[in-house]
Design an enzyme around this catalytic site. Structure first.
Site, PDB file in Angstrom:
ATOM      1  N   HIS A   1       0.809  -1.220   0.000  1.00  0.00           N
ATOM      2  CA  HIS A   1       0.000   0.000   0.000  1.00  0.00           C
ATOM      3  C   HIS A   1       0.847   1.277   0.000  1.00  0.00           C
ATOM      4  O   HIS A   1       0.486   2.256   0.684  1.00  0.00           O
ATOM      5  CB  HIS A   1      -0.971  -0.006   1.200  1.00  0.00           C
ATOM      6  CG  HIS A   1      -1.621  -1.324   1.431  1.00  0.00           C
ATOM      7  ND1 HIS A   1      -2.544  -1.853   0.561  1.00  0.00           N
ATOM      8  CD2 HIS A   1      -1.422  -2.257   2.393  1.00  0.00           C
ATOM      9  CE1 HIS A   1      -2.913  -3.052   0.998  1.00  0.00           C
ATOM     10  NE2 HIS A   1      -2.240  -3.325   2.099  1.00  0.00           N
ATOM     11  N   CYS A   2       1.961   1.228  -0.710  1.00  0.00           N
ATOM     12  CA  CYS A   2       2.883   2.386  -0.776  1.00  0.00           C
ATOM     13  C   CYS A   2       3.375   2.779   0.614  1.00  0.00           C
ATOM     14  O   CYS A   2       3.641   3.959   0.879  1.00  0.00           O
ATOM     15  CB  CYS A   2       2.242   3.590  -1.446  1.00  0.00           C
ATOM     16  SG  CYS A   2       1.953   3.346  -3.181  1.00  0.00           S
ATOM     17  N   MET A   3       3.427   1.802   1.503  1.00  0.00           N
ATOM     18  CA  MET A   3       3.945   2.064   2.857  1.00  0.00           C
ATOM     19  C   MET A   3       5.041   1.043   3.151  1.00  0.00           C
ATOM     20  O   MET A   3       5.039   0.414   4.214  1.00  0.00           O
ATOM     21  CB  MET A   3       2.820   1.928   3.892  1.00  0.00           C
ATOM     22  CG  MET A   3       1.823   3.053   3.838  1.00  0.00           C
ATOM     23  SD  MET A   3       0.558   2.857   5.073  1.00  0.00           S
ATOM     24  CE  MET A   3       1.475   3.026   6.585  1.00  0.00           C
TER      25      MET A   3
END
Ligand SMILES: Cc1ncc(COP(=O)(O)O)c(C=O)c1O
Lengths: 146, 381
Positions: B340-342
């Site tokens: 999640h782009c984390m």
């Protein structure tokens, strides 16, 4: 291991569409990694497995479970079947090229639907006239026409 | 109470396809009012704003001003010129990182890459979450005095946890630090008033709040924006130029370089109006209710457990992508899987990723039931 089959199938489809070319590349990468005993980098195998399982879940969760749990084993069976049919296919093509009979040199030609049919010209055909066959051109041995 | 059935009629896609859409944190569906507004631009006045004095030009100039005003109201800003149109939340954050004068920046440990990478070239530190993944205000209070700016996510795209931003802003201001909030996941889902929050900057994207792609917003307090220089220059940003100098335009134009994404801006205005009509408090309550109905054992919940509109999870023994693909193949349920782009958050916890279902105003209880049923089946595979 289904990526081997995917590679061949997508490789052929890839001749016609970029989408399949990308998939063919992915599956090739996967095949290459698998034969060098590494884990697939792309998740193509996982994608095939999940899609298959997910679709089966609609009809029979039991069957889906079977496929999910024995996926690797089932893929090997499919790969084996694929290789066997590939070998038999290649053998048939060779026989056809060498003996005009894909079933082999000594087999009944009727067993092979690809065996060329040289009897297309019926020498009694009225079209075969004066030593010249209108329909069949060179294939017709008009000398033998009655 | 929201009438979800009526709301679903506003979204043309529901008439065309059968699906369950739970990837709203990435990109929600679009209502007809937004699609119509975009079409209106192309079919009725497809021109440039702010410079052409013909019929199309003046109409568009008015429409853009109206959209800016709607966005101003939407977040409770004081003046329309505090609303700067950008490409997305990422560009808004980068604008501050490159144009605001500061030396050191403090973020949380749950930032989207968009609110982490732009700061890494500066003196940067993170505030670690507590064991229960909630925000550690004490640790923050200890650290913040050493930083010029605090840039934090308001509502996390991980599991929808909202940081105590009111307290964060108050403490930061007491210590002389400015605060930027990444509102990409909060602005579309909860009522926000920048003046009540007293936040200095707020960044968000149009496409996450039912608006079109390719348009975002940076809100900034007028006095701060006035003191900043644009980091992209060109047409629209200047009022005059010679071969070796230029005179910057007034706010907000000095930050809006080149011809703008007009259909995007207009669509964003319509989306803001639509959401204001429905009421984000109602939307937030609806999403919380939907998540609270997910009752499933043997599923590992990721992140902070509490009220929110995002359910982040892993099924032991199953990969997150696998789960997402099976849901898609079986009942056309669309969720997100991965990091999640984390990546920073997942890497620091040695996790590969997770599956995420995020809800919005048009999701129904029946959809939640189907989702849970399918998860039960996947769990048993
Ligand atoms: C919390 C958060 N911040 C920032 C972003 C970046 O938004 P955009 O890609 O629209 O710039 C996202 C997108 O998912 C997000 O969830």
């Amino acid at each position: 291991m289904l990526c081997l089959i995917a590679w061949v199938v997508f490789g052929i489809l890839g001749l016609f569409s970029v989408k399949y070319r990308v998939l063919a590349k992915e599956s090739f990468d996967c095949v290459f990694r698998r034969i060098t005993f590494k884990k697939c980098n792309s998740n193509l195998d996982e994608r095939i497995k999940s899609k298959l399982t997910g679709n089966l879940m609609k009809f029979s969760p039991k069957m889906a479970r079977g496929v999910y749990r024995h996926y690797e084993f089932l893929s090997w069976i499919f790969v084996a079947l694929f290789v066997v049919s590939l070998v038999l296919g290649a053998q048939g093509a060779y026989n056809l090229a060498m003996y005009d009979n894909c079933a082999g040199p000594n087999a009944d030609p009727d067993q092979c639907i690809f065996t060329p049919d040289y009897d297309v010209v019926d020498c009694d055909d009225p079209l075969c006239d004066d030593g010249h066959c209108e329909e069949c051109g060179d294939d017709c041995d008009c000398e033998e026409c009655s | 109470m929201m009438n979800v059935e009526k709301i679903r009629k506003d979204f043309p896609i529901f008439e065309k396809k059968k699906f369950i859409y739970f990837d709203n944190a990435c990109m929600p569906l679009r209502p007809k009012v937004v699609i119509d507004k975009i079409n209106e631009y192309y079919t009725e006045y497809p021109a440039c704003a702010g410079r052409s004095y013909h019929d199309f030009g003046t109409r568009l100039t008015d429409e853009v001003a109206n959209a800016r005003d709607l966005v101003k109201k939407f977040i409770g800003a004081k003046k329309a010129k505090e609303i700067i149109f950008t490409k997305n939340a990422t560009e808004s954050i980068n604008l501050v990182a490159n144009s605001f004068k500061f030396n050191s920046v403090l973020t949380s440990d749950r930032e989207h890459n968009s609110n982490l990478l732009p700061w890494q070239k500066f003196d940067h530190d993170v505030v670690k979450s507590k064991k229960d993944f909630s925000f550690d205000l004490e640790s923050f209070s200890d650290k913040v005095k050493n930083f010029d700016i605090v840039s934090m996510v308001h509502t996390s795209n991980l599991e929808g946890y909202s940081l105590p931003v009111k307290e964060i802003i108050k403490i930061a201001h007491e210590q002389g630090a400015k605060v930027l909030l990444d509102g990409a996941q909060s602005v579309p889902h909860k009522e926000i008033n920048v003046r009540k929050l007293d936040v200095d900057f707020l960044a968000f994207s149009g496409h996450k709040m039912l608006g079109p792609n390719g348009v975002g917003v940076l809100y900034g307090k007028e006095e701060l924006l006035d003191g900043m220089k644009p980091f992209i220059l060109g047409g629209e940003t200047v009022s005059d130029s010679t071969y070796d100098s230029y005179k910057l335009e007034e706010l907000p134009h000095k930050f809006e370089a080149g011809l703008q994404n007009y259909p995007g801006i207009l669509g964003l205005g319509s989306a803001a109006k639509y959401l204001m009509k429905i009421g984000r408090n109602n939307i937030e309550k609806h999403e919380n209710m939907l998540k609270s109905k997910i009752d499933i054992e043997g599923v590992e919940k990721i992140g902070h457990v509490g009220e929110s509109g995002i359910f982040n999870f892993n099924i032991p023994g199953k990969g997150a992508h696998e789960v997402a693909m099976m849901l898609s193949a079986s009942k056309n349920i669309m969720i997100r899987s991965g990091a999640h782009c984390m990546h920073s958050w997942f890497n620091s916890r040695n996790l590969e990723g997770s599956a995420r279902a995020s809800f919005y105003l048009y999701n129904t209880l029946e959809e939640i039931d189907t989702f849970v049923e399918e998860l039960e089946k996947i769990k048993k595979l």
